[in-house]
Enzyme design. Structure first.
Site, short mmCIF file in Angstrom:
data_model
loop_
_atom_site.label_atom_id
_atom_site.label_comp_id
_atom_site.label_asym_id
_atom_site.label_seq_id
_atom_site.Cartn_x
_atom_site.Cartn_y
_atom_site.Cartn_z
N ASP A 22 0.82 -1.22 0.00
CA ASP A 22 0.00 0.00 0.00
C ASP A 22 0.84 1.27 0.00
OD1 ASP A 22 -2.53 -1.18 0.01
OD2 ASP A 22 -2.61 -1.29 2.20
N ARG A 102 0.61 4.41 17.24
CA ARG A 102 0.13 5.37 16.22
C ARG A 102 0.32 6.83 16.60
NH1 ARG A 102 1.06 1.67 12.71
NH2 ARG A 102 -0.69 0.44 11.98
N ASP A 131 -6.74 2.76 12.72
CA ASP A 131 -5.46 3.45 12.60
C ASP A 131 -5.59 4.82 11.93
OD1 ASP A 131 -3.99 1.51 13.95
OD2 ASP A 131 -3.84 0.27 12.15
N SER A 182 -3.56 -10.22 8.03
CA SER A 182 -3.06 -8.86 8.12
C SER A 182 -2.43 -8.71 9.51
CB SER A 182 -4.21 -7.88 7.92
OG SER A 182 -3.84 -6.61 8.40
N1 ARG Z 1 -7.34 -4.05 16.02
C1 ARG Z 1 -6.08 -3.58 16.49
C2 ARG Z 1 -6.15 -2.12 16.78
O1 ARG Z 1 -7.05 -1.48 16.32
C3 ARG Z 1 -4.97 -3.93 15.53
C4 ARG Z 1 -4.88 -3.08 14.33
C5 ARG Z 1 -3.78 -3.51 13.44
N2 ARG Z 1 -3.57 -2.58 12.37
C6 ARG Z 1 -3.22 -2.94 11.16
N3 ARG Z 1 -3.10 -1.97 10.28
N4 ARG Z 1 -3.08 -4.19 10.80
O2 ARG Z 1 -5.34 -1.58 17.47
#
Ligand code: ARG
Length: 411
Positions: A22, A102, A131, A182
């Site tokens: 991406d 983040r 995110d 993922s």
């Molecule tokens: N669900 C988790 C969170 O919101 C993990 C997110 C993982 N992010 C990713 N881009 N794969 O913190």
């Protein structure tokens, strides 16, 4: 560096770059479609991979600059430590690895934008996740004047389209067998979603895990670790003083060996979706468990009760992108005050997927053996209990009497 530079360069954008498909496509897309100069930024928060090679990859794709910032210590000290003091678990389960990283990445992104005089920042998040919320709200909390670009949310390219786009422009596409999941990883944990995990009934297959052994294959003998805390902060392991980053890395590997830290949850995303997530977070699980038990020994029952709902608030704010909010700042200060008493050592037994606190001691302990014991050393005044109970329960007696009379009065 403080303050924004509102007269900056409109052609420059700082992209939070991971090296994946991406964001690699994004480097070129921002150049071709928007005519921008891309400054790629890789922040090391403990993710795996050759980050220097990723930094160079951005330049090969066409970025005008590419920066790699090692933020592991800042991540541990300024984000993970407050999360430990708050025993922060989103919805009681998730130690928040991704969520905590983040805002730090966003902060460094904003500082990089200031340094380059860029007026734009970009990320590669989709429109369904948490995110995007965290990146954008955190960045806005530091410099609300910056423009945020999130093309992946709008460009409606499928994975195949992206691969096609990349190949046609000579952008290297990873040749390794594609994971069905993922995954996101940093010092505080690993998350895994998608594939068969999207059926909440399906037990996670072993290939969904990478940090932990299956509890049934874990060693048949338990292992004990002793974690030293000062003011609520973990400072030593088995008597050896060490920095927080090393301590977390060590606990991830020891805990992982014993199958500790596997978490399987249905969680509520900020955007309203329920999602099934698999986490591995051995150090987080061990440290929060140990920290909580030391608090039980060293804080008054009022302090423990008052702190509890604030812990959930911290977890919620971290999850929902409100890390830099005034409320979080205030609760962090509150936790620091209480943590002055949270000193000592906690002994944790690691065995077949469990981390169990089996011992704790503290120079600032509130545990009084003479009061607690049932043997002859007992110093508790048993006779005082009678008067205490009669006043403690007085209002209940009055209420019960009145209820009884009411019953007798009514037909
Ligand atoms: N669900 C988790 C969170 O919101 C993990 C997110 C993982 N992010 C990713 N881009 N794969 O913190």
């Amino acid at each position: 560096m403080k303050g924004s530079n509102e007269s900056g360069n409109e052609k420059r954008v700082v992209l939070a770059y991971s090296g994946g498909l991406d964001t690699s496509v994004l480097v070129r897309w921002l150049m071709e479609e928007m005519g921008l100069d891309v400054i790629a930024l890789i922040v090391n928060v403990g993710q795996p991979g050759d980050l220097e090679a990723i930094r160079e990859k951005a330049l090969k794709i066409g970025a005008v600059a590419s920066e790699l910032v090692d933020a592991r210590r800042e991540f541990a000290e300024e984000y993970i430590v407050p999360a430990i003091l708050a025993n922060a678990l989103y919805q009681g389960k998730y130690p928040l690895a991704t969520a905590l990283a983040r805002p730090l990445i966003a902060k460094i992104q904003v500082e990089t934008a200031w340094r380059y005089g860029a007026r734009k920042i970009a990320h590669g998040c989709t429109g369904k996740g948490n995110d995007q919320v965290r990146f954008e709200v955190a960045a806005a909390a530091i410099d609300p004047s910056l423009e945020v670009l999130a093309p992946v949310r709008e460009w409606s390219m499928s994975r195949e389209d992206e691969i096609e786009y990349a190949k046609s422009r000579g952008i290297p596409v990873s040749v390794t067998v594609e994971s069905p999941y993922s995954v996101d990883e940093n010092l505080w944990g690993r998350s895994c979603e998608c594939g068969v995990l999207e059926d909440p009934w399906v037990e996670p297959p072993e290939d969904a895990f990478a940090w932990t052994s299956s509890p049934q294959n874990a060693p048949d003998n338990p292992e004990y670790v002793e974690i030293g805390f000062e003011r609520g902060i973990p400072v030593s392991l088995d008597g050896e003083r060490m920095g927080i980053v090393d301590l977390i890395l060590k606990l991830n590997s020891i805990g992982g060996l014993h199958g500790v830290g596997r978490i399987d949850v249905i969680e509520d995303r900020v955007v309203g979706i329920k999602s099934r997530e698999i986490y591995e977070a051995p150090a987080a699980v061990i440290l929060i468990e140990a920290h909580r038990s030391l608090e039980s020994l060293t804080l008054t029952k009022d302090a423990l009760r008052g702190k509890r709902p604030l812990e959930d608030e911290v977890a919620r704010m971290a999850y929902e992108g409100m890390w830099f909010s005034p409320l979080n700042k205030a609760i962090q200060a509150f936790n620091q005050v209480l943590s002055e008493r949270v000193n000592g050592i906690v002994r944790v037994k690691l065995f077949k997927g469990n981390a169990t606190v089996v011992g704790r001691r503290s120079p600032t302990s509130l545990y009084d053996y003479a009061l607690a014991t049932y043997d002859s050393a007992d110093a508790f005044d048993h006779t005082a209990a009678k008067g205490f109970i009669s006043l403690w329960g007085l209002h209940m007696k009055i209420w019960a009497k009145s209820e009884k009379e009411k019953g007798e009065r009514s037909p």
